[in-house]
Design a protein around this motif. Structure first.
Motif, PDB file in Angstrom:
ATOM      1  N   ALA A   1      -1.109  -7.492  -8.461  1.00 47.55           N
ATOM      2  CA  ALA A   1      -2.275  -8.353  -8.681  1.00 47.55           C
ATOM      3  C   ALA A   1      -2.151  -9.118  -9.997  1.00 47.55           C
ATOM      4  O   ALA A   1      -2.507 -10.304 -10.070  1.00 47.55           O
ATOM      5  CB  ALA A   1      -3.561  -7.515  -8.672  1.00 47.55           C
TER       6      ALA A   1
ATOM      7  N   TYR B   1      -4.944  -1.931  -1.953  1.00 49.46           N
ATOM      8  CA  TYR B   1      -5.668  -0.905  -2.706  1.00 49.46           C
ATOM      9  C   TYR B   1      -6.567  -0.086  -1.785  1.00 49.46           C
ATOM     10  O   TYR B   1      -6.603   1.146  -1.868  1.00 49.46           O
ATOM     11  CB  TYR B   1      -6.491  -1.569  -3.818  1.00 49.46           C
ATOM     12  N   LYS B   2      -7.263  -0.759  -0.900  1.00 46.97           N
ATOM     13  CA  LYS B   2      -8.159  -0.051   0.021  1.00 46.97           C
ATOM     14  C   LYS B   2      -7.367   0.841   0.981  1.00 46.97           C
ATOM     15  O   LYS B   2      -7.778   1.965   1.276  1.00 46.97           O
ATOM     16  CB  LYS B   2      -9.030  -1.028   0.801  1.00 46.97           C
TER      17      LYS B   2
ATOM     18  N   GLU C   1     -12.973   0.418  -2.556  1.00 43.21           N
ATOM     19  CA  GLU C   1     -12.988  -1.029  -2.758  1.00 43.21           C
ATOM     20  C   GLU C   1     -12.283  -1.380  -4.061  1.00 43.21           C
ATOM     21  O   GLU C   1     -12.359  -0.633  -5.034  1.00 43.21           O
ATOM     22  CB  GLU C   1     -14.432  -1.554  -2.795  1.00 43.21           C
ATOM     23  N   TRP C   2     -11.626  -2.504  -4.064  1.00 47.37           N
ATOM     24  CA  TRP C   2     -10.934  -3.021  -5.239  1.00 47.37           C
ATOM     25  C   TRP C   2     -11.960  -3.410  -6.300  1.00 47.37           C
ATOM     26  O   TRP C   2     -12.908  -4.135  -6.024  1.00 47.37           O
ATOM     27  CB  TRP C   2     -10.119  -4.235  -4.814  1.00 47.37           C
ATOM     28  N   ASP C   3     -11.772  -2.938  -7.500  1.00 47.69           N
ATOM     29  CA  ASP C   3     -12.669  -3.279  -8.602  1.00 47.69           C
ATOM     30  C   ASP C   3     -11.835  -3.446  -9.864  1.00 47.69           C
ATOM     31  O   ASP C   3     -11.940  -2.654 -10.804  1.00 47.69           O
ATOM     32  CB  ASP C   3     -13.734  -2.192  -8.785  1.00 47.69           C
ATOM     33  N   HIS C   4     -10.988  -4.454  -9.848  1.00 43.89           N
ATOM     34  CA  HIS C   4     -10.072  -4.659 -10.967  1.00 43.89           C
ATOM     35  C   HIS C   4     -10.070  -6.136 -11.356  1.00 43.89           C
ATOM     36  O   HIS C   4      -9.935  -6.997 -10.496  1.00 43.89           O
ATOM     37  CB  HIS C   4      -8.649  -4.232 -10.575  1.00 43.89           C
ATOM     38  N   SER C   5     -10.242  -6.399 -12.615  1.00 41.18           N
ATOM     39  CA  SER C   5     -10.125  -7.757 -13.125  1.00 41.18           C
ATOM     40  C   SER C   5      -8.744  -7.921 -13.737  1.00 41.18           C
ATOM     41  O   SER C   5      -8.292  -7.065 -14.503  1.00 41.18           O
ATOM     42  CB  SER C   5     -11.181  -8.031 -14.193  1.00 41.18           C
TER      43      SER C   5
ATOM     44  N   SER D   1       0.816  -1.227   0.000  1.00 44.23           N
ATOM     45  CA  SER D   1       0.000   0.000   0.000  1.00 44.23           C
ATOM     46  C   SER D   1       0.847   1.274   0.000  1.00 44.23           C
ATOM     47  O   SER D   1       0.345   2.340  -0.316  1.00 44.23           O
ATOM     48  CB  SER D   1      -0.958   0.013   1.190  1.00 44.23           C
TER      49      SER D   1
ATOM     50  N   ASP E   1      -6.379  -6.448  -2.777  1.00 46.87           N
ATOM     51  CA  ASP E   1      -7.597  -5.762  -2.340  1.00 46.87           C
ATOM     52  C   ASP E   1      -7.321  -4.879  -1.124  1.00 46.87           C
ATOM     53  O   ASP E   1      -7.725  -3.710  -1.078  1.00 46.87           O
ATOM     54  CB  ASP E   1      -8.686  -6.765  -1.946  1.00 46.87           C
ATOM     55  N   LYS E   2      -6.622  -5.468  -0.140  1.00 46.34           N
ATOM     56  CA  LYS E   2      -6.331  -4.721   1.092  1.00 46.34           C
ATOM     57  C   LYS E   2      -5.373  -3.572   0.827  1.00 46.34           C
ATOM     58  O   LYS E   2      -5.554  -2.474   1.364  1.00 46.34           O
ATOM     59  CB  LYS E   2      -5.758  -5.659   2.152  1.00 46.34           C
TER      60      LYS E   2
ATOM     61  N   TYR F   1      -6.129 -11.937  -0.925  1.00 45.04           N
ATOM     62  CA  TYR F   1      -6.709 -10.662  -0.503  1.00 45.04           C
ATOM     63  C   TYR F   1      -5.694  -9.526  -0.404  1.00 45.04           C
ATOM     64  O   TYR F   1      -6.076  -8.397  -0.115  1.00 45.04           O
ATOM     65  CB  TYR F   1      -7.428 -10.846   0.836  1.00 45.04           C
TER      66      TYR F   1
END
Length: 155
Positions: A41, A125-126, A132-136, A30, A122-123, A119
């Motif tokens: 990711a 990024y947050k 919230e993580w929104d990546h594919s 982070s 996600d963590k 995770y």
């Protein structure tokens, strides 16, 4: 993110993806840029995808096979968490399993659950964005998604 950077970050797990070690990794990640978090990711998804192969997924769960005197197959989730444990073990282990499937087998043990690694992006990024993580990712890391690794599942 380069593979060198990815594996250097993975090395901070000291070989295991526990809740605590993955929290520390997410905190460390982070402190990097959002593109680095996304890059992590992407590398993680690709590393898991490359392990998504029949020769690994059809191995029995080690400790359950011994308990029931017969092979106990990995479920889709167990196979995913096992692949996470192999990635968390580091670059040398990850690379070695491709040449010797027997080096993958010990990670099928219920003692080697690497789910927490999933995770980390996600963590991170947050923590960085408060969103919230929104990546594919380019590669799907879900079990049985690598069609080249599962020739019998090809359409």
């Amino acid at each position: 993110m380069t593979w060198v950077d990815f594996w250097a970050l993975i090395a901070t797990l000291d070989g295991v993806a526990t809740e605590e070690s993955c929290r520390r990794l997410a905190e460390q990640l982070s402190r990097r840029s959002v593109p680095d978090i996304i890059g992590f990711a992407e590398r993680q998804a690709e590393a898991l995808y490359r392990l998504d192969q029949e020769k690994f997924g059809t191995l029995p769960v080690v400790d359950l096979a011994a308990r029931y005197d017969s092979p106990f197959p990995q479920s889709a989730d167990v196979f995913l968490y096992t692949r996470c444990a192999v990635v968390a073990a580091g670059q040398a282990v990850w690379e070695s399993v491709f040449f010797d499937v027997d080096k993958f087998a010990p990670y099928t043990s219920s003692e080697c659950d690497g789910e927490w690694l999933l995770y980390v992006p996600d963590k991170a990024y947050k923590l960085t964005t408060c969103k919230e993580w929104d990546h594919s990712t380019r590669y799907c890391f879900e079990s049985y998604s690598n069609r080249d690794g599962w020739p019998d599942l090809r359409d």
